[in-house]
Design a protein around this motif. Structure first.
Motif, PDB file in Angstrom:
ATOM      1  N   HIS A   1     -59.027  25.487  12.795  1.00  0.00           N
ATOM      2  CA  HIS A   1     -58.206  26.688  12.974  1.00  0.00           C
ATOM      3  C   HIS A   1     -58.827  27.844  12.213  1.00  0.00           C
ATOM      4  CE1 HIS A   1     -56.593  24.845   9.285  1.00  0.00           C
ATOM      5  NE2 HIS A   1     -56.171  26.052   8.927  1.00  0.00           N
TER       6      HIS A   1
ATOM      7  N   ILE B   1     -52.314  35.582  11.882  1.00  0.00           N
ATOM      8  CA  ILE B   1     -52.373  34.926  13.190  1.00  0.00           C
ATOM      9  C   ILE B   1     -53.325  33.739  13.086  1.00  0.00           C
ATOM     10  CG2 ILE B   1     -52.952  35.212  15.633  1.00  0.00           C
ATOM     11  CD1 ILE B   1     -52.449  38.299  15.119  1.00  0.00           C
TER      12      ILE B   1
ATOM     13  N   VAL C   1     -61.183  35.243  21.602  1.00  0.00           N
ATOM     14  CA  VAL C   1     -59.796  35.515  21.202  1.00  0.00           C
ATOM     15  C   VAL C   1     -59.771  36.159  19.822  1.00  0.00           C
ATOM     16  CG1 VAL C   1     -57.576  34.438  20.610  1.00  0.00           C
ATOM     17  CG2 VAL C   1     -58.803  33.714  22.667  1.00  0.00           C
ATOM     18  N   MET C   2     -60.540  35.611  18.876  1.00  0.00           N
ATOM     19  CA  MET C   2     -60.577  36.186  17.529  1.00  0.00           C
ATOM     20  C   MET C   2     -61.126  37.603  17.549  1.00  0.00           C
ATOM     21  SD  MET C   2     -61.664  33.026  15.048  1.00  0.00           S
ATOM     22  CE  MET C   2     -62.994  32.383  16.050  1.00  0.00           C
TER      23      MET C   2
ATOM     24  N   VAL D   1     -55.593  30.872  15.164  1.00  0.00           N
ATOM     25  CA  VAL D   1     -56.239  30.569  16.448  1.00  0.00           C
ATOM     26  C   VAL D   1     -56.694  29.118  16.391  1.00  0.00           C
ATOM     27  CG1 VAL D   1     -58.103  31.189  18.035  1.00  0.00           C
ATOM     28  CG2 VAL D   1     -57.003  32.977  16.643  1.00  0.00           C
TER      29      VAL D   1
ATOM     30  N   LYS E   1     -46.341  33.779  20.109  1.00  0.00           N
ATOM     31  CA  LYS E   1     -47.697  33.638  20.636  1.00  0.00           C
ATOM     32  C   LYS E   1     -48.340  34.996  20.918  1.00  0.00           C
ATOM     33  CE  LYS E   1     -46.458  29.245  22.747  1.00  0.00           C
ATOM     34  NZ  LYS E   1     -46.296  28.502  24.014  1.00  0.00           N
TER      35      LYS E   1
ATOM     36  N   MET F   1     -62.433  30.606  21.676  1.00  0.00           N
ATOM     37  CA  MET F   1     -61.793  30.951  20.406  1.00  0.00           C
ATOM     38  C   MET F   1     -62.426  32.201  19.799  1.00  0.00           C
ATOM     39  SD  MET F   1     -61.274  27.183  18.668  1.00  0.00           S
ATOM     40  CE  MET F   1     -60.436  27.834  17.211  1.00  0.00           C
TER      41      MET F   1
ATOM     42  N   LEU G   1     -58.300  39.836  18.918  1.00  0.00           N
ATOM     43  CA  LEU G   1     -57.223  39.965  17.928  1.00  0.00           C
ATOM     44  C   LEU G   1     -57.668  40.781  16.725  1.00  0.00           C
ATOM     45  CD1 LEU G   1     -55.787  36.337  17.982  1.00  0.00           C
ATOM     46  CD2 LEU G   1     -54.652  38.406  18.807  1.00  0.00           C
TER      47      LEU G   1
ATOM     48  N   ALA H   1     -53.167  31.094  20.174  1.00  0.00           N
ATOM     49  CA  ALA H   1     -53.144  31.988  19.013  1.00  0.00           C
ATOM     50  C   ALA H   1     -51.699  32.420  18.815  1.00  0.00           C
ATOM     51  CB  ALA H   1     -54.035  33.202  19.242  1.00  0.00           C
ATOM     52  N   TYR H   2     -51.223  32.279  17.581  1.00  0.00           N
ATOM     53  CA  TYR H   2     -49.823  32.623  17.300  1.00  0.00           C
ATOM     54  C   TYR H   2     -49.676  33.075  15.858  1.00  0.00           C
ATOM     55  CZ  TYR H   2     -49.415  28.078  14.996  1.00  0.00           C
ATOM     56  OH  TYR H   2     -49.587  27.004  14.155  1.00  0.00           O
TER      57      TYR H   2
END
Length: 114
Positions: free
Chosen positions: A104, A45, A73-74, A47, A24, A70, A77, A33-34
């Motif tokens: 996703h 990765i 997070v994106m 998400v 993760k 999301m 990342l 997210a992993y």
């Protein structure tokens, strides 16, 4: 279990149930997210929302808080991947291009592995 999975929602059926180990990068009550379990790129990765949302085109107004999380997070990342590898891409698929019928996004870098 990932190589023989034949359903249409890997995220609800396998990943979110803890049926496979996940490396993760981020987790909250709503978003995960992993690192992809079968990466297509050297950096790959995924998400996802923890709640089932079928795809990008089925997002509703009720999904806005999850979608905004999301995106954040994106963004984080992608900035990290770009800083480390010099480039990043963000991708989602729709229709017959979407193997898993669960919203996703892929954050990736590098040339395809296969």
């Amino acid at each position: 279990m990932t190589s023989d999975y034949s359903g249409d929602d890997f995220y609800c059926d396998v990943a979110l149930k803890g049926a496979v180990p996940l490396k993760k990068e981020y987790e909250s009550d709503a978003v995960l997210a992993y690192h992809h379990t079968r990466p297509f790129w050297p950096v790959h990765i995924v998400v996802i929302p923890k709640r089932h949302i079928a795809s990008f085109v089925t997002l509703s107004a009720d999904d806005t808080p999850i979608f905004l999380e999301m995106v954040e997070v994106m963004k984080t990342l992608a900035a990290s991947v770009t800083a480390e590898h010099g480039a990043a891409r963000i991708l989602t698929n729709l229709g017959r291009y979407q193997d898993s019928k669960h919203l996703h996004f892929h954050v990736s870098s590098g040339e395809p592995l296969r």
